[in-house]
Design a protein around this motif. Structure first.
Motif, short mmCIF file in Angstrom:
data_model
loop_
_atom_site.label_atom_id
_atom_site.label_comp_id
_atom_site.label_asym_id
_atom_site.label_seq_id
_atom_site.Cartn_x
_atom_site.Cartn_y
_atom_site.Cartn_z
N PRO A 149 2.18 -10.20 -13.19
CA PRO A 149 3.44 -10.61 -13.82
C PRO A 149 4.45 -9.48 -14.01
O PRO A 149 5.61 -9.75 -14.26
N TRP A 150 4.05 -8.20 -13.93
CA TRP A 150 4.95 -7.14 -14.42
C TRP A 150 5.10 -5.96 -13.47
O TRP A 150 5.98 -5.14 -13.65
N SER A 151 4.22 -5.85 -12.46
CA SER A 151 4.23 -4.66 -11.60
C SER A 151 5.42 -4.69 -10.64
O SER A 151 5.60 -5.63 -9.89
N THR A 152 6.22 -3.62 -10.66
CA THR A 152 7.42 -3.59 -9.81
C THR A 152 7.28 -2.64 -8.63
O THR A 152 8.20 -2.50 -7.85
N ASN A 153 6.14 -1.95 -8.52
CA ASN A 153 5.93 -1.02 -7.41
C ASN A 153 5.61 -1.77 -6.12
O ASN A 153 4.73 -2.63 -6.11
N PRO A 154 6.31 -1.47 -5.01
CA PRO A 154 6.10 -2.22 -3.77
C PRO A 154 4.64 -2.24 -3.30
O PRO A 154 4.18 -3.20 -2.70
N ALA A 155 3.89 -1.15 -3.57
CA ALA A 155 2.53 -1.03 -3.03
C ALA A 155 1.58 -2.12 -3.53
O ALA A 155 0.57 -2.39 -2.89
N THR A 156 1.88 -2.73 -4.67
CA THR A 156 0.96 -3.73 -5.23
C THR A 156 0.67 -4.87 -4.25
O THR A 156 -0.47 -5.30 -4.08
N THR A 157 1.71 -5.37 -3.59
CA THR A 157 1.52 -6.54 -2.72
C THR A 157 1.60 -6.19 -1.24
O THR A 157 1.32 -7.05 -0.40
N LEU A 158 1.97 -4.95 -0.94
CA LEU A 158 2.23 -4.59 0.46
C LEU A 158 0.99 -4.79 1.33
O LEU A 158 -0.07 -4.23 1.06
N ASP A 159 1.14 -5.59 2.38
CA ASP A 159 0.05 -5.87 3.32
C ASP A 159 -1.19 -6.43 2.64
O ASP A 159 -2.32 -6.18 3.05
N ARG A 160 -0.98 -7.18 1.57
CA ARG A 160 -2.10 -7.83 0.89
C ARG A 160 -1.77 -9.31 0.78
O ARG A 160 -1.09 -9.73 -0.17
#
Lengths: 313, 386
Positions: free
Chosen positions: B126-137
Motif C-alpha cells: 500500500p505505501w512503497s514508492t520505490n520502483p524496485a518493489t514491483t519491477l519485473d515481478r
C-alpha cells in the motif's frame, strides 16, 4: 564567499560548537581523572534533554496558573534558569548512579571492560527511554521567545546568544572550580596519579562521583540548550553528538577543560565551514580528515600532557 | 523413553491438527506490517485499516455465489527488510494465505516482494514508492504512485504556482528515499528550466540536527525556494532554522511530510507550506470522508496516508477476488486467478484516487498537493495527474 555570509557562518559555528564544547567537558574530565572513556556520556546528554523537557513543561504549567505576578518575558526567563538548575541537579544524580552501578564494580577491571560498560549503559538508556516514552518524538517547549537581530546583514537570534553565553560561562566556572577549590585540587591530583593519591586519604570513590556529577550536569545544560535550538527530541539523539564531542575531548587533550571547550568550538567551525565551502555531501569526510591530520601532528591533543604518570589503558 | 516418544507424537499431532489447512470455506489474507520497530505508527495504521475493512464486509465475502469466511493473518515485520521477507515466507508456505497486503516501506517491500514473487503469491504494497518493489515481478503490485512521478509533479507545481526559476534542494544523502526523490526532482526541474536551474543541491547525513551551514549557503545562492523530501522530524528543524536565518521563501516537500506529528513538532513555522502526497484528509468528500470519519470515530485521530492507502488496497484485493469468480480450494490455481484479476483492474475508484495497473503492477494515478492550513490541518490544494 561574501563577507556577510562568512560572518553568518561564524555565528552558526559558534552555536554548533557550544554543544560539542559542553558535552566534551564531561568526556574530558572522566578521561582525565579516571583514565576511562565514558561512552554513555552522549546518552546522559539525551537523558538531560528529556529531564529538561519534563521539568520545563512542569514549570510552564505552574507559571500558567499565575502563581507569580510577572511579565511573560521575565517569567519565561525564570523558567529557563530554574529548568537549567533543576535539570542539572537531577541529571548529576543520573551520572552518579551510572558511576556507582556501572563503573565502580569495575574499578580494577581491564579498561576495555569499563569502556564497553559505557556502551551498554548507553544502549540501556536509549532503549529504556524508547520503552517508557515510546517512539513519538517530543517537541521541546519554546523557553526563549525567538528574536532576530540584524547586524549588518548577519542574523543573530537571542537563542544563539544565550546558548553561546551559557556554554562559555559554564566552561569558565568549571575551570575555576577545578583550579581554585580543594575538591578541584583533589581531582587534579587524582588525574596526576591514580595509585598514590588515594594513599593520601583522598577517596577515589568520592572523586569519581564528583567527576561524573559535574560532567553530567554540563551534559544536562547542553541538553536543554539543544532543546532550545533544535526542539525535536528522540531517544537516539545523543549518539552522534556524543561521538563528535568525544572527538573534541581527545582533540583538546586529556583532562584539559579549556582544551576540550576550545576543541569543541573548533569542531563546530570545521563542520560548518567545510559544508559552506565544499559540497555538503563531503562534509564529514573532509571535516574528520582534517581532525585526523591534526591528531597526527599533535597526538596528545592541544593541551594534553605528553606524559601521564600511569597509562592504564 | 517410549512414554516420551508417545508424548511428543501426541503433541505433534495436536500441532499438526491445529495447523491443518482451513477448508476452502475460509480465505486467509496475510498482512505484513511494521507493528514494532521504528515506525510503529505505520503498523498501527495498517492494522486499523485492515480490521475496519474486515468489519465493513462483516467478516465474509461472497464469491461466485458462495460465501467465504475471511481471516486476516497479521504478522509483524519489525520494520526490517529481512524480517519482512521471513514473514512473507511464513505467510505463503505455512499460513497458506491467498494474497498478501504489505509491507509498507520500500525498505521492507523490496526484499519481501521477491519472496512473494518466488512463491507465486500475489502481493500488494500500500505505501512503497520505490520502483524496485514491483519491477519485473509479475506477482507484486502497489497502490501508491512512484517517486520518478512525484519529483516532476512537484517541479511542475512550483513552476505553475509561484513562477520560480531557481530551486534549491536540501536532502539526506544517507537515506534511499530522500536521495532518490531529490534526484528525481532535480531532473524534473531541469527538464523545465534547463541545466543549472537548481542553484543549490545541498545534503546532510541522517541524525543531523544542525542545517545552518547549508541554509546559509542556499540563501546566498539566491534560490527562490527549497525542496526538502525529508521526514517530518527533520522538516520541523529545517523550516525553523531557515526562518531563524532569514530565509522566508517557501519550503516544499513530498509525501514523507504527511504525518500529523509534523504540525506538533513544527508549529506555526510550517503553516502555509505545500507538499505532494497521496490524499488530503481536510476537505475530503464522498467515500474518502466516510472512511476518515469512521476511522476517526473508532480510533480518535485522522488517518494519515498509510491508513487510506491500506484501505484502498483491501478494496482492490476484494475486487480481484470477486472478479475471480470461483475459489477452487487449490491454492496455486486461486493465487494465479487473483493475480490475473489484479492485473486486469481498470479505473478502480479508490479513496486515494482512480487507479489502473500498468504491466509492472504500478497504478497510474494522480498526486495531491496539500497545503498546511493555519489550523495545522492538511488541506487539499491541487491535483496533479500523469
Amino acid at each position: 564567499m561574501q563577507l556577510q555570509s562568512f560572518f553568518q557562518q561564524i555565528v552558526n559555528a559558534l552555536q554548533l560548537g557550544s554543544f560539542y564544547a559542553l558535552i566534551a567537558l564531561g568526556y574530558s574530565m572522566v578521561y582525565g581523572v579516571l583514565m576511562l572513556f565514558n561512552f554513555a556520556h552522549g546518552d546522559v546528554f539525551m537523558v538531560g534533554s528529556y529531564i529538561g523537557f519534563f521539568v520545563s513543561a512542569g514549570l510552564l504549567a505552574l507559571a500558567k496558573t499565575g502563581i507569580l505576578p510577572l511579565a511573560d518575558n521575565v517569567m519565561l526567563g525564570l523558567v529557563l534558569v530554574l529548568t537549567l538548575f533543576i535539570t542539572m541537579l537531577l541529571t548529576s544524580f543520573v551520572g552518579m548512579l551510572i558511576e556507582r552501578i556501572g563503573y565502580r564494580p569495575l574499578r580494577n577491571a581491564p579498561r576495555a571492560s569499563a569502556a564497553i560498560t559505557g556502551l551498554m549503559i548507553g544502549i540501556i538508556l536509549e532503549t529504556g527511554n524508547l520503552a517508557i516514552l515510546g517512539p513519538t518524538r517530543l517537541s521541546f517547549p519554546a523557553l526563549i521567545e525567538s528574536v532576530s537581530y540584524d547586524i549588518g546583514g548577519v542574523l543573530v537570534t537571542n537563542k544563539k546568544m544565550v546558548i553561546v553565553f551559557v556554554s562559555i560561562f559554564l566552561t569558565l566556572a568549571l575551570h575555576q572550580f577545578v583550579r581554585r577549590t580543594k575538591w578541584g585540587m583533589a581531582m587534579r591530583a587524582m588525574a596526576f596519579d591514580f595509585v598514590v593519591v588515594p594513599l593520601m586519604g583522598i577517596s577515589i570513590n568520592k572523586i569519581a562521583l564528583l567527576t561524573f556529577a559535574l560532567g553530567s550536569a554540563l551534559a544536562a545544560a547542553a541538553g536543554i540548550l539543544f532543546g532550545v535550538a533544535y526542539p525535536v527530541l528522540d531517544p537516539y539523539m545523543g549518539i552522534l553528538f556524543g561521538w563528535k564531542a568525544f572527538v573534541a575531548a581527545i582533540l583538546g587533550g586529556r583532562g584539559s577543560i579549556l582544551g576540550a571547550s576550545l576543541a569543541g568550538f573548533m569542531l563546530g567551525f570545521i563542520e560548518i565551514f567545510v559544508a559552506a565551502i565544499f559540497p555538503s555531501t563531503m562534509r564529514d569526510l573532509i571535516a574528520f580528515s582534517i581532525i585526523l591530520i591534526i591528531l597526527t601532528f599533535r597526538p596528545h591533543g592541544f593541551f594534553g600532557e605528553p606524559y601521564s604518570a600511569q597509562l592504564r589503558l | 523413553m517410549l512414554k516420551k516418544v508417545i508424548a511428543i507424537a501426541f503433541f505433534m499431532a495436536i500441532i499438526v491438527g491445529a495447523c491443518a489447512p482451513a477448508g476452502p470455506d475460509t480465505i486467509k489474507i496475510g498482512v505484513n506490517a511494521p507493528i514494532t520497530g521504528d515506525i510503529p505508527k505505520v503498523g498501527e495504521g495498517t492494522k486499523f485499516a485492515a480490521e475496519m475493512w474486515l468489519e465493513a464486509i462483516g467478516g465474509e465475502l461472497e464469491i461466485g455465489g458462495k460465501t467465504y469466511a475471511i481471516e486476516l493473518v497479521i504478522e509483524d515485520n519489525e520494520a526490517k527488510g529481512e524480517s519482512a521477507a521471513a514473514v512473507n515466507q511464513k505467510l505463503t508456505t505455512q499460513d497458506e494465505v491467498l494474497v498478501i497486503v504489505g509491507p509498507q516501506s520500500s525498505k521492507q517491500a523490496v526484499p519481501a516482494g521477491g519472496v512473494a514473487n518466488d512463491n507465486k503469491t500475489p502481493m500488494v504494497s500500500p505505501w512503497s514508492t520505490n520502483p524496485a518493489t514491483t519491477l519485473d515481478r509479475p506477482w507484486v503490485f502497489r497502490t501508491p504512485f512512484l517517486d520518478p512521478f512525484q519529483g516532476p509533479v512537484i517541479a511542475n507545481f512550483v513552476t505553475e504556482e509561484y513562477g520560480f526559476t531557481k530551486a534549491a534542494v536540501l536532502y539526506d544523502v544517507a537515506s534511499d528515499y530522500p536521495k532518490g526523490l531529490a534526484d528525481n526532482f532535480l531532473s524534473g526541474w531541469e527538464d523545465i528550466h534547463g541545466a543549472d536551474s537548481v542553484v543549490a543541491f545541498e545534503s546532510f547525513t541522517t541524525a543531523d540536527t544542525d542545517f545552518s551551514a547549508q541554509i546559509t549557503k542556499i540563501k546566498n545562492t539566491g534560490a527562490e525556494f527549497i525542496f526538502s523530501p525529508q521526514y517530518y522530524n527533520e522538516v520541523a528543524l529545517i523550516v525553523q532554522q531557515a526562518h531563524e536565518l532569514g530565509f522566508n521563501a517557501p519550503i516544499v516537500g513530498s509525501d514523507s511530510w504527511g504525518s500529523a506529528e509534523l504540525v506538533n513538532l513544527c508549529g506555526e513555522d510550517c503553516y502555509g507550506l505545500f507538499f505532494s502526497t497521496h490524499y488530503a484528509a481536510d476537505g475530503a468528500t464522498g467515500a474518502t470522508k466516510d472512511f476518515i470519519d469512521a476511522y476517526n470515530a473508532k480510533h480518535g485521530y485522522i488517518p494519515d496516508d498509510v491508513g487510506a492507502l491500506t484501505w484502498d488496497t483491501f478494496l482492490i484485493i476484494q475486487k480481484a477476488m470477486e472478479d475471480c469468480g470461483e475459489i477452487t480450494g487449490d491454492l496455486a490455481v486461486d493465487r494465479a486467478c487473483v493475480r490475473d484479476a489484479l492485473a486486469q483492474i481498470k479505473n478502480f475508484a479508490g479513496i486515494t484516487g482512480e487507479m489502473t495497473f500498468t504491466e509492472q503492477g504500478d497504478p497510474i494515478k494522480c498526486a495531491v498537493i496539500v497545503q498546511i492550513s493555519d489550523e495545522g490541518t492538511f488541506k487539499f490544494y491541487d491535483q496533479a495527474c500523469p
